[in-house]
Design an enzyme around this catalytic site. Structure first.
Site, mmCIF file in Angstrom:
data_model
loop_
_atom_site.group_PDB
_atom_site.id
_atom_site.type_symbol
_atom_site.label_atom_id
_atom_site.label_comp_id
_atom_site.label_asym_id
_atom_site.label_seq_id
_atom_site.Cartn_x
_atom_site.Cartn_y
_atom_site.Cartn_z
ATOM 1 N N LYS A 128 12.813 -20.117 -14.597
ATOM 2 C CA LYS A 128 12.546 -21.209 -14.017
ATOM 3 C C LYS A 128 12.389 -22.298 -14.454
ATOM 4 C CE LYS A 128 7.351 -20.825 -14.336
ATOM 5 N NZ LYS A 128 6.025 -21.110 -13.991
ATOM 6 N N THR A 175 16.215 -23.218 -14.633
ATOM 7 C CA THR A 175 16.764 -23.862 -13.134
ATOM 8 C C THR A 175 15.916 -25.319 -12.756
ATOM 9 O OG1 THR A 175 16.074 -21.574 -12.469
ATOM 10 C CG2 THR A 175 16.279 -23.279 -10.402
ATOM 11 N N THR A 176 14.765 -25.535 -13.028
ATOM 12 C CA THR A 176 14.153 -26.877 -12.503
ATOM 13 C C THR A 176 14.948 -28.454 -13.210
ATOM 14 O OG1 THR A 176 12.019 -25.185 -12.152
ATOM 15 C CG2 THR A 176 12.135 -27.178 -12.501
ATOM 16 N N ILE A 177 14.686 -27.869 -14.523
ATOM 17 C CA ILE A 177 15.600 -29.139 -15.485
ATOM 18 C C ILE A 177 17.425 -29.015 -14.359
ATOM 19 C CG2 ILE A 177 16.651 -29.962 -17.723
ATOM 20 C CD1 ILE A 177 14.946 -28.389 -18.660
ATOM 21 N N VAL A 190 16.879 -31.022 -11.451
ATOM 22 C CA VAL A 190 15.999 -32.358 -11.611
ATOM 23 C C VAL A 190 17.239 -33.479 -12.059
ATOM 24 C CG1 VAL A 190 14.487 -33.763 -13.485
ATOM 25 C CG2 VAL A 190 13.368 -32.233 -12.497
#
Length: 34
Positions: free
Chosen positions: A14, A17-19, A22
């Protein structure tokens, strides 16, 4: 909240994936700004 953040939080990677999400959002804002 949506279903998407929930799915992202479920993924083992995650963080990455989050980076990535963003970065995509930042690129979108930059493209819209220019």
């Amino acid at each position: 909240s949506x279903p998407l953040p929930l799915i992202v939080n479920t993924w083992p990677f995650k963080x990455a994936t989050t980076i990535g999400m963003v970065v995509i959002h930042l690129k979108g804002y930059t493209a819209a700004g220019t």
